[in-house]
Scaffold this active site. Structure first.
Site, PDB file in Angstrom:
ATOM      1  CE1 TYR A 124     -15.071 -25.434 -42.155  1.00 38.79           C
ATOM      2  CE2 TYR A 124     -13.594 -26.406 -43.791  1.00 38.79           C
ATOM      3  CZ  TYR A 124     -14.690 -25.615 -43.486  1.00 38.79           C
ATOM      4  OH  TYR A 124     -15.403 -25.012 -44.492  1.00 38.79           O
ATOM      5  CB  SER A 153     -15.918 -27.454 -47.365  1.00 41.02           C
ATOM      6  OG  SER A 153     -14.603 -27.203 -47.770  1.00 41.02           O
TER       7      SER A 153
HETATM    8  N1  LIG Z   1     -14.866 -19.283 -47.587  1.00 43.70           N
HETATM    9  C1  LIG Z   1     -14.431 -20.451 -47.991  1.00 43.70           C
HETATM   10  O1  LIG Z   1     -13.313 -20.565 -48.563  1.00 43.70           O
HETATM   11  C2  LIG Z   1     -15.299 -21.683 -47.846  1.00 43.70           C
HETATM   12  C3  LIG Z   1     -14.890 -22.850 -48.510  1.00 43.70           C
HETATM   13  C4  LIG Z   1     -15.660 -23.996 -48.375  1.00 43.70           C
HETATM   14  C5  LIG Z   1     -16.810 -23.979 -47.618  1.00 43.70           C
HETATM   15  N2  LIG Z   1     -17.187 -22.832 -46.980  1.00 43.70           N
HETATM   16  C6  LIG Z   1     -18.409 -22.895 -46.162  1.00 43.70           C
HETATM   17  O2  LIG Z   1     -19.323 -21.883 -46.558  1.00 43.70           O
HETATM   18  C7  LIG Z   1     -20.142 -21.520 -45.447  1.00 43.70           C
HETATM   19  C8  LIG Z   1     -20.186 -19.984 -45.316  1.00 43.70           C
HETATM   20  O3  LIG Z   1     -18.889 -19.536 -44.979  1.00 43.70           O
HETATM   21  P1  LIG Z   1     -18.312 -18.119 -45.457  1.00 43.70           P
HETATM   22  O4  LIG Z   1     -17.107 -18.404 -46.258  1.00 43.70           O
HETATM   23  O5  LIG Z   1     -19.381 -17.302 -46.037  1.00 43.70           O
HETATM   24  O6  LIG Z   1     -17.808 -17.565 -44.057  1.00 43.70           O
HETATM   25  P2  LIG Z   1     -18.117 -16.171 -43.294  1.00 43.70           P
HETATM   26  O7  LIG Z   1     -18.043 -15.045 -44.238  1.00 43.70           O
HETATM   27  O8  LIG Z   1     -17.217 -16.204 -42.111  1.00 43.70           O
HETATM   28  O9  LIG Z   1     -19.637 -16.357 -42.821  1.00 43.70           O
HETATM   29  C9  LIG Z   1     -19.994 -17.298 -41.866  1.00 43.70           C
HETATM   30  C10 LIG Z   1     -21.444 -17.073 -41.504  1.00 43.70           C
HETATM   31  O10 LIG Z   1     -21.813 -18.055 -40.518  1.00 43.70           O
HETATM   32  C11 LIG Z   1     -22.503 -17.388 -39.478  1.00 43.70           C
HETATM   33  N3  LIG Z   1     -22.344 -18.085 -38.217  1.00 43.70           N
HETATM   34  C12 LIG Z   1     -21.218 -18.533 -37.623  1.00 43.70           C
HETATM   35  N4  LIG Z   1     -21.489 -19.070 -36.427  1.00 43.70           N
HETATM   36  C13 LIG Z   1     -22.838 -18.977 -36.268  1.00 43.70           C
HETATM   37  C14 LIG Z   1     -23.733 -19.335 -35.230  1.00 43.70           C
HETATM   38  N5  LIG Z   1     -23.309 -19.938 -34.104  1.00 43.70           N
HETATM   39  N6  LIG Z   1     -25.047 -19.066 -35.387  1.00 43.70           N
HETATM   40  C15 LIG Z   1     -25.499 -18.468 -36.502  1.00 43.70           C
HETATM   41  N7  LIG Z   1     -24.714 -18.100 -37.521  1.00 43.70           N
HETATM   42  C16 LIG Z   1     -23.385 -18.345 -37.395  1.00 43.70           C
HETATM   43  C17 LIG Z   1     -21.880 -15.996 -39.429  1.00 43.70           C
HETATM   44  O11 LIG Z   1     -22.815 -15.058 -38.888  1.00 43.70           O
HETATM   45  P3  LIG Z   1     -22.716 -14.381 -37.432  1.00 43.70           P
HETATM   46  O12 LIG Z   1     -21.270 -14.272 -37.068  1.00 43.70           O
HETATM   47  O13 LIG Z   1     -23.416 -13.061 -37.617  1.00 43.70           O
HETATM   48  O14 LIG Z   1     -23.482 -15.313 -36.538  1.00 43.70           O
HETATM   49  C18 LIG Z   1     -21.681 -15.697 -40.912  1.00 43.70           C
HETATM   50  O15 LIG Z   1     -22.845 -15.143 -41.453  1.00 43.70           O
HETATM   51  C19 LIG Z   1     -19.557 -22.205 -44.216  1.00 43.70           C
HETATM   52  O16 LIG Z   1     -20.317 -23.335 -43.897  1.00 43.70           O
HETATM   53  C20 LIG Z   1     -18.164 -22.616 -44.686  1.00 43.70           C
HETATM   54  O17 LIG Z   1     -17.683 -23.741 -43.997  1.00 43.70           O
HETATM   55  C21 LIG Z   1     -16.464 -21.680 -47.081  1.00 43.70           C
END
Ligand SMILES: NC(=O)c1ccc[n+]([C@@H]2O[C@H](COP(=O)([O-])OP(=O)(O)OC[C@H]3O[C@@H](n4cnc5c(N)ncnc54)[C@H](OP(=O)(O)O)[C@@H]3O)[C@@H](O)[C@H]2O)c1
Length: 311
Positions: free
Chosen positions: A184, A171
């Site tokens: 985080y 991130s």
């Molecule tokens: N959205 C943002 O603004 C943003 C910004 C910077 C970085 N990121 C990074 O991008 C990545 C994806 O995030 P996102 O924004 O797509 O969030 P999201 O829509 O909440 O998706 C998170 C994913 O992680 C999975 N997950 C969470 N805990 C898990 C576990 N214990 N085992 C297996 N899977 C797990 C969830 O699946 P299940 O719940 O089905 O397990 C879901 O598919 C993350 O690493 C996040 O830190 C996001």
């Protein structure tokens, strides 16, 4: 000639040599996505789901991992219109045995792993003293330790085939410490450091390590209230599809750090790197107690409804 001149001349020569070597270095072997076997954690939603669609559209064989099996099946159904070869392995990345099963099942089915995308992640926002300690441990594990351990499990087959790509989804927050997310931020800064150190360790093995630094992205992780707030401050909110498509473009160009975010994010990152005290002043001005309280709202809602919690 005085010592100082030798020092200046030596430094200039080193910088010139460094840039020459960078410029002349042979291109890495091109990444072929057709038929590539791609493991994606957190593939049930958000950015992970977008990666699954984007890689499958290019002919890759995707392995979808996350806890919610029904959502993985929904992603498989979406992909089925243009790619048949999809493997769903319901996985909680916090369980070592499930990580081992994910790698074993993939190798049994395809015999190789070409790309690992460590994407699964959760966030905790607000005042650190309000964080639940068990959830902090779970977050550190999901965002950092699980990514390290899954990489460890995939490496033997990548090293044996002398090729592979590990994509760590970090991130911008891991490079620009944000007062609203100290715990985080620590996990993402750790992931950045892991990527850099592993890249050095794997030099010459044919295995690439790439860090992806998304900025604000429109997924379940970023509540609509926060999205509105950051948009009003002039930040862009990317779509997960843009993150996936741009990642693949940058991967094919051979980039090892893939940054997101518009002009404001880049300006803030520049400030953090070169004039950190101004970055601190900026956050003091922008991140008021009201803003932190707003960030905590989704957490409060999750505590009231643990079934709905994402973590
Ligand atoms: N959205 C943002 O603004 C943003 C910004 C910077 C970085 N990121 C990074 O991008 C990545 C994806 O995030 P996102 O924004 O797509 O969030 P999201 O829509 O909440 O998706 C998170 C994913 O992680 C999975 N997950 C969470 N805990 C898990 C576990 N214990 N085992 C297996 N899977 C797990 C969830 O699946 P299940 O719940 O089905 O397990 C879901 O598919 C993350 O690493 C996040 O830190 C996001």
């Amino acid at each position: 000639m005085g010592r100082f001149r030798w020092f200046v001349l030596g430094s200039a020569a080193s910088v010139a040599a460094y840039w020459l070597v960078r410029y002349l270095r042979p291109e890495h072997s091109p990444l072929v996505l057709k038929q590539a076997v791609v493991i994606i954690t957190g593939a049930s939603a958000g950015i992970g789901r977008a990666y699954a669609l984007a890689f499958a559209r290019r002919g890759a064989r995707v392995v979808l991992a996350a806890r919610r099996a029904d959502l993985l099946e929904a992603v498989r159904a979406e992909i089925a219109t243009y790619a048949a070869d999809v493997l769903c392995v319901p996985t909680d990345v916090n369980d070592d045995a499930q990580l081992e099963r994910l790698v074993r099942t993939t190798l049994e089915r395809y015999g190789r792993i070409d790309i690992l995308i460590n994407n699964a992640g959760v966030v905790m926002q607000g005042m650190l003293h309000n964080h639940d300690p068990q959830r902090v441990r779970a977050m550190v594990n999901t965002n950092l330790a699980a990514a390290i351990n899954l990489t460890r499990l995939c490496l033997p087959s990548m090293l044996a085939q002398r090729s592979g790509t590990i994509l760590n989804i970090s991130s911008v927050g891991g490079a620009v410490p944000n007062a609203t997310t100290p715990a985080y931020t620590a996990t993402k800064a750790g992931l950045n450091a892991f990527s850099s150190a592993l890249r050095r360790q794997l030099e010459g093995t044919g295995v690439r390590v790439v860090t992806v630094l998304p900025a604000y992205t429109d997924t379940d992780m970023l509540s609509p209230v926060i999205q509105d707030y950051v948009r009003n401050l002039g930040f862009t909110v990317d779509t997960p599809y843009y993150v996936a498509e741009h990642t693949i473009d940058a991967l094919l160009k051979g980039e090892q750090e893939i940054w997101f975010g518009g002009f404001t994010t880049r300006a803030v990152a520049w400030l953090e790197r070169h004039v950190p005290f101004l970055s601190t002043l900026l956050q003091r001005w922008l991140i008021t107690p009201e803003v932190i309280a707003m960030m905590e709202e989704p957490l409060v809602a999750q505590k009231a409804d643990p079934q709905g919690a994402q973590q």
